[in-house]
Design an enzyme around this catalytic site. Sequence first.
Site, PDB file in Angstrom:
ATOM      1  N   ASN A 178       0.705  -1.091  -0.048  1.00  0.00           N
ATOM      2  CA  ASN A 178      -0.144  -0.016   0.108  1.00  0.00           C
ATOM      3  C   ASN A 178       0.848   1.300   0.079  1.00  0.00           C
ATOM      4  O   ASN A 178       0.370   2.387  -0.708  1.00  0.00           O
ATOM      5  CB  ASN A 178      -1.072   0.059   1.226  1.00  0.00           C
ATOM      6  CG  ASN A 178      -0.250  -0.166   2.602  1.00  0.00           C
ATOM      7  OD1 ASN A 178       0.807  -0.763   2.760  1.00  0.00           O
ATOM      8  ND2 ASN A 178      -0.882   0.256   3.565  1.00  0.00           N
ATOM      9  N   GLU A 279       4.496  -3.796  12.575  1.00  0.00           N
ATOM     10  CA  GLU A 279       3.445  -2.658  12.323  1.00  0.00           C
ATOM     11  C   GLU A 279       2.436  -3.434  11.391  1.00  0.00           C
ATOM     12  O   GLU A 279       2.452  -3.644  10.466  1.00  0.00           O
ATOM     13  CB  GLU A 279       3.981  -1.620  11.610  1.00  0.00           C
ATOM     14  CG  GLU A 279       2.945  -0.249  11.752  1.00  0.00           C
ATOM     15  CD  GLU A 279       2.157  -0.217  10.399  1.00  0.00           C
ATOM     16  OE1 GLU A 279       1.009  -0.576  10.513  1.00  0.00           O
ATOM     17  OE2 GLU A 279       2.752   0.414   9.515  1.00  0.00           O
ATOM     18  N   CYS A 313      -3.164   1.289   6.757  1.00  0.00           N
ATOM     19  CA  CYS A 313      -3.079   0.803   7.785  1.00  0.00           C
ATOM     20  C   CYS A 313      -3.967   1.758   9.047  1.00  0.00           C
ATOM     21  O   CYS A 313      -4.409   1.119   9.971  1.00  0.00           O
ATOM     22  CB  CYS A 313      -1.968   0.339   8.356  1.00  0.00           C
ATOM     23  SG  CYS A 313      -0.553   1.509   8.576  1.00  0.00           S
ATOM     24  N   GLU A 489       8.124   3.139  14.668  1.00  0.00           N
ATOM     25  CA  GLU A 489       9.159   3.407  13.851  1.00  0.00           C
ATOM     26  C   GLU A 489       8.864   4.975  13.595  1.00  0.00           C
ATOM     27  O   GLU A 489       8.038   5.551  13.515  1.00  0.00           O
ATOM     28  CB  GLU A 489       8.837   2.796  12.377  1.00  0.00           C
ATOM     29  CG  GLU A 489       8.770   1.429  12.353  1.00  0.00           C
ATOM     30  CD  GLU A 489       8.818   0.723  11.080  1.00  0.00           C
ATOM     31  OE1 GLU A 489       9.572   0.034  10.501  1.00  0.00           O
ATOM     32  OE2 GLU A 489       7.450   1.060  10.375  1.00  0.00           O
TER      33      GLU A 489
END
Length: 509
Positions: A178, A279, A313, A489
């Site tokens: 994505n 993640e 996400c 992150e």
Amino acid sequence: MALQLSYRLLGRQLSTGQATRVGRRRLSLLRERALVAGQWTVAADGATFDVINPATDDVIASVPDLGEADAARAVAAAAEAQRSWGQTAPRRRSQLLQAYFRLLEEHGEQLAALLTAEQGKPLAEARAEVAYGAGYIEWFAGEARRIHGEVVDGAAPHKETLMIRQPAGVAALITPWNFPIAMLLRKLGAALACGCAAVAKPAEDTPLSALALAALAERAGLPPGVLSVLTASRARTPEVGAALCRDPRVAVLSFTGSTAVGKLLYAQCASTVKKLSLELGGNSPFIVFDSADLEKAVAGCMASKFRNSGQTCISTNRILVQAGVYDRFVAALGSVMASRLTAGDGAADGVNLGPLVNNAQLEKVSGLVSESVRQGARQVWPRPGSAAPEGRFYPPTLLTEVTPDMACFREEVFGPVAACARFETEEEALAIANSSDMGLAGYIFTENIAQAWRVSRALECGMVGVNEGLISQPEAAFGGVKLSGLGREGGHYSVEDYTEVKYICFGTK
């Protein structure tokens, strides 16, 4: 409510026949070989797989279909390169990252065109992703020189207590389809800044962006073997992933993707006890309180929900609107959807809603909407029975009268579906928002500062946007809680994932 949506295509109508190879002139960074151990190579058995433009069904390129042996070769080269890269002065690592950042900026338009071709997102969004991803390289170019240890005054006399940070070792970076540029640069920038060699495995739908990024890293002067990029088809991806997880020479595994795959990788890493950064999936609540500025709330919802056709996400998934403003919010959201969304080939002028990335994603979104309507949700748009668009396009959909037990609230939709539920009190909104086993992001719209602070602290998620629908930035800590993952992150927090703390005790007597 009459929504008028057009489907704009670049140069021709959607293909329903055989795919054709597209022209290359505007895709100047296209590579059809993988970078393994410092060499641009093909698979040992000559196997390849096609990369498809999801908007047109055209074949963009064919890339090597690598396997376990290729992964082992890449890791061996990275382990060898780690010896010198880990000892490279932070100032030199910073300089290389600065050079890399300049190249990313210089080639931003070519990277965006390639990204739109293989992933489908509108060109304006692709440009924004390139700039966002490059921002991580710029940030970590500075962070390379800010990796500090610590000196502690201990209780024992005649002892000096020091903690230093050292590179963790070879890092395996597995990235999603994505945001194939931003996600790789976010991981790669941190790994390189900390002194870790890297082996990247891009998603099978979007390998071309990763190969282009590797080519630019070479031009920036990154030494051979410090970065490899393994391309693999959907059929061979599991063996490559397993090889990276089980190889003891890999010290760190960083993965962005679904929770189901994240759990599998987590288990596969157990035998070698790696450092993990995961993640994973989200199911973000978007809470609109009675006190909210509705114009601001609708704008935030549009930005969070329909960016990348809902395939993010941290996309809004569960829209919770307080009863006092529910009808007005839904009407305003529908009106903006009607006037501002144009679907089509992301390379065409005026398009701001691209296709879903593949047929499996299209079937998933369609199934969740159908199930929710069967459960009692009201489909405001498109009207039931409307003709479905051709190809992998899913029409932007507005569902109202949704309840928390419906499919579109229980699962992450990952598509352009705005599902709206009504609530009465703050406590009820929090109970619904926190009922998910995911906890990546959440959004609050309120003009009551005390409520904003109270709800931000009470939400069970790793990130909160207060009166803001776009929250990602290189300086901030990105990550979730519960089944949405481990680690952070971005910002200085990434240093934790790619370094080890060593304690040194000096006796001074």
